[in-house]
Enzyme design. Sequence first.
Site, PDB file in Angstrom:
ATOM      1  N   SER A   1      -5.545   0.333  18.523  1.00 15.94           N
ATOM      2  CA  SER A   1      -4.713  -0.503  17.925  1.00 15.94           C
ATOM      3  C   SER A   1      -3.303  -0.952  19.153  1.00 15.94           C
ATOM      4  O   SER A   1      -2.880  -0.356  19.792  1.00 15.94           O
ATOM      5  CB  SER A   1      -3.937   0.049  16.700  1.00 15.94           C
ATOM      6  OG  SER A   1      -2.838  -0.610  16.261  1.00 15.94           O
ATOM      7  N   ALA A   2      -3.011  -2.355  18.823  1.00 14.73           N
ATOM      8  CA  ALA A   2      -1.942  -2.777  19.640  1.00 14.73           C
ATOM      9  C   ALA A   2      -0.834  -2.228  19.698  1.00 14.73           C
ATOM     10  O   ALA A   2       0.076  -2.111  20.603  1.00 14.73           O
ATOM     11  CB  ALA A   2      -1.994  -4.352  19.987  1.00 14.73           C
ATOM     12  N   HIS A   3      -0.260  -2.156  18.264  1.00 12.27           N
ATOM     13  CA  HIS A   3       1.161  -1.748  18.138  1.00 12.27           C
ATOM     14  C   HIS A   3       1.724  -0.463  18.438  1.00 12.27           C
ATOM     15  O   HIS A   3       2.885  -0.164  18.464  1.00 12.27           O
ATOM     16  CB  HIS A   3       1.568  -2.257  16.666  1.00 12.27           C
ATOM     17  CG  HIS A   3       1.121  -1.347  15.532  1.00 12.27           C
ATOM     18  ND1 HIS A   3       2.033  -0.229  15.055  1.00 12.27           N
ATOM     19  CD2 HIS A   3      -0.117  -1.055  14.906  1.00 12.27           C
ATOM     20  CE1 HIS A   3       1.261   0.304  14.023  1.00 12.27           C
ATOM     21  NE2 HIS A   3       0.090  -0.189  13.962  1.00 12.27           N
TER      22      HIS A   3
ATOM     23  N   GLY B   1      -6.009  -0.892  13.995  1.00 16.53           N
ATOM     24  CA  GLY B   1      -6.771   0.517  14.009  1.00 16.53           C
ATOM     25  C   GLY B   1      -7.593   0.803  12.701  1.00 16.53           C
ATOM     26  O   GLY B   1      -8.665   1.438  12.736  1.00 16.53           O
ATOM     27  N   THR B   2      -6.921   0.386  11.543  1.00  9.99           N
ATOM     28  CA  THR B   2      -7.692   0.802  10.393  1.00  9.99           C
ATOM     29  C   THR B   2      -8.873   0.151  10.138  1.00  9.99           C
ATOM     30  O   THR B   2      -9.918   0.841  10.027  1.00  9.99           O
ATOM     31  CB  THR B   2      -6.683   0.565   9.123  1.00  9.99           C
ATOM     32  OG1 THR B   2      -5.267   1.129   9.242  1.00  9.99           O
ATOM     33  CG2 THR B   2      -7.575   0.605   8.097  1.00  9.99           C
TER      34      THR B   2
ATOM     35  N   GLN C   1      -3.931   6.598  18.910  1.00  5.10           N
ATOM     36  CA  GLN C   1      -2.641   7.419  19.313  1.00  5.10           C
ATOM     37  C   GLN C   1      -2.971   7.816  20.968  1.00  5.10           C
ATOM     38  O   GLN C   1      -1.943   7.971  21.599  1.00  5.10           O
ATOM     39  CB  GLN C   1      -2.328   8.565  18.548  1.00  5.10           C
ATOM     40  CG  GLN C   1      -1.771   8.467  17.273  1.00  5.10           C
ATOM     41  CD  GLN C   1      -0.592   7.542  17.162  1.00  5.10           C
ATOM     42  OE1 GLN C   1       0.138   7.574  18.388  1.00  5.10           O
ATOM     43  NE2 GLN C   1      -0.183   7.215  15.819  1.00  5.10           N
TER      44      GLN C   1
ATOM     45  N   ASN D   1      -1.990  11.731  15.043  1.00  2.00           N
ATOM     46  CA  ASN D   1      -0.652  11.055  15.071  1.00  2.00           C
ATOM     47  C   ASN D   1       0.583  11.909  14.690  1.00  2.00           C
ATOM     48  O   ASN D   1       1.509  11.711  14.804  1.00  2.00           O
ATOM     49  CB  ASN D   1      -0.678   9.777  14.070  1.00  2.00           C
ATOM     50  CG  ASN D   1      -1.648  10.113  12.739  1.00  2.00           C
ATOM     51  OD1 ASN D   1      -2.777  10.594  12.900  1.00  2.00           O
ATOM     52  ND2 ASN D   1      -1.134  10.063  11.647  1.00  2.00           N
TER      53      ASN D   1
ATOM     54  N   CYS E   1       2.790  11.318   3.031  1.00  2.00           N
ATOM     55  CA  CYS E   1       1.714  10.361   3.900  1.00  2.00           C
ATOM     56  C   CYS E   1       2.482   8.918   3.672  1.00  2.00           C
ATOM     57  O   CYS E   1       3.371   8.599   2.982  1.00  2.00           O
ATOM     58  CB  CYS E   1       0.458  10.432   3.228  1.00  2.00           C
ATOM     59  SG  CYS E   1       0.412   9.487   1.546  1.00  2.00           S
TER      60      CYS E   1
ATOM     61  N   THR F   1     -10.949 -16.988  12.617  1.00  2.12           N
ATOM     62  CA  THR F   1     -10.365 -17.560  13.632  1.00  2.12           C
ATOM     63  C   THR F   1      -9.640 -16.361  14.535  1.00  2.12           C
ATOM     64  O   THR F   1      -8.998 -15.736  13.809  1.00  2.12           O
ATOM     65  CB  THR F   1      -9.592 -18.702  13.224  1.00  2.12           C
ATOM     66  OG1 THR F   1     -10.499 -19.775  12.662  1.00  2.12           O
ATOM     67  CG2 THR F   1      -8.827 -19.441  14.628  1.00  2.12           C
TER      68      THR F   1
HETATM   69  N1  PLP Z   1      -5.528   5.861  13.500  1.00  2.00           N
HETATM   70  C1  PLP Z   1      -4.460   6.524  13.769  1.00  2.00           C
HETATM   71  C2  PLP Z   1      -4.630   7.719  14.729  1.00  2.00           C
HETATM   72  C3  PLP Z   1      -3.095   5.913  13.742  1.00  2.00           C
HETATM   73  O1  PLP Z   1      -2.112   6.874  13.989  1.00  2.00           O
HETATM   74  C4  PLP Z   1      -2.938   4.965  12.984  1.00  2.00           C
HETATM   75  C5  PLP Z   1      -1.755   4.131  12.803  1.00  2.00           C
HETATM   76  O2  PLP Z   1      -0.992   4.827  12.124  1.00  2.00           O
HETATM   77  C6  PLP Z   1      -4.156   4.010  12.520  1.00  2.00           C
HETATM   78  C7  PLP Z   1      -5.446   4.801  12.712  1.00  2.00           C
HETATM   79  C8  PLP Z   1      -4.137   2.725  12.046  1.00  2.00           C
HETATM   80  O3  PLP Z   1      -3.912   1.849  13.054  1.00  2.00           O
HETATM   81  P1  PLP Z   1      -3.292   0.369  12.489  1.00  2.00           P
HETATM   82  O4  PLP Z   1      -1.817   0.625  12.117  1.00  2.00           O
HETATM   83  O5  PLP Z   1      -3.449  -0.607  13.438  1.00  2.00           O
HETATM   84  O6  PLP Z   1      -4.108  -0.110  11.273  1.00  2.00           O
END
Ligand code: PLP
Length: 395
Positions: free
Chosen positions: A201-203, A69-70, A181, A153, A327, A239
């Site tokens: 984001s997968a996790h 996600g980041t 989220q 989140n 944070c 890759t």
């Molecule tokens: N955006 C939101 C709203 C999130 O809650 C998070 C994870 O905490 C992220 C982005 C970042 O995702 P990732 O952990 O896959 O980099």
Amino acid sequence: MTYLDHNATAPLLGEVLEAMLPWLRGVSGNASSLHSVGRRARAAIEAARVDVGALIGGDPAGVHFCSGGTEADVWALRSAFVGRAEGSSRSTRRTLALSAVEHPAVRVTAGALRDLGVRTVDIPVDSRGRLGELEPILAAGDVRLVAVMAANNETGNLYNVASIARRAHKHGALVHSDLVQAAGKIAVDVANWQVDTAALSAHKIGGPQGVGALWVRPDHDVVALITGGGQERSLRSGTENVAGIVGFGVAARIAAANHAQEARRTAGLRDELQQRLLTELPGCVVLGDVGNRLPNTLSMAFSELAGEALVMRLDALGISVSTGSACSSGSGEPSHVLVAMGLPAWQIKGVVRFSLGATTTADDVNRAAQATIGSVRALRALSAPLTRPKETTDV
Ligand code: PLP
């Protein structure tokens, strides 16, 4: 163990692990190779692309796998302002409008863009975390990109991305939405919402960590953040993480099939936890837009204690929750989300987030409620210095 921190990361689903294992043992294959092993990896990636696209109601061709996600958030924001071909219709606009409660992946990136000459404007929120006026910001005519997440989140608050996108487009601005989220917890429909880019984001949905995607509307273009061998349609080189992408696909498929029923189930459990804490613990407050939240999230401010102390005490009892006061960097800075909501420092200090998920049972909620009630009472007896000052008022 009772794990109530699914918004931080969700446990890997058993089916996901099973699907990933063959790609981790021996030769998984490079999806760019011409031979049959490579072609098998390519086919697995393309199948996952379809499943991830289906989860968010988006054209699978718009799914670009990346590290999470980041990266997807950073990619969307930088792409809108850095490396655009001059002459592009929006290239003269220099303003990024973003909600005050975006994840640091968006907010810190906005700060980095500011150093490159981008103007950033915060869309404020009220004390419940509800979005303030966007119209006056758009009317100024210089906004190139609006970034608003679909779900927060920390509070679980939901934002009406479709309405934001409609208004932003009317003013010629692009829209990026962080769906990290929201996807898999509520119904998401990027095609109808008309977002230009979206982060996944997968996790957070039972897939592996370190995998995500940037979804890009089919007739919209983004620039490559990571250049090299030309993977992901030359937009994200490197890759491919075949096992991770396969796991993401399976998690997306499961979430798409189950989320409506899971939403009802987790909301019921969350409401039960909330009710018990409110009944048994005077002086605690539910934060956020209570009628318009993710079904799994409960953010609560407990008076007369420090959230960290409650988190540690619950941890010792085998219950994992998060504090809302620090944070993710552990800097001890108050959460920017709660600050943006105007909560006073003494209240922010006592915020704890419970986030439920697929593994959460009624027994977990019962254990968490009992342990929290006991721990809060014990901590309050010890923490007179954190008592709310008399002259402050509630928000
Ligand atoms: N955006 C939101 C709203 C999130 O809650 C998070 C994870 O905490 C992220 C982005 C970042 O995702 P990732 O952990 O896959 O980099």
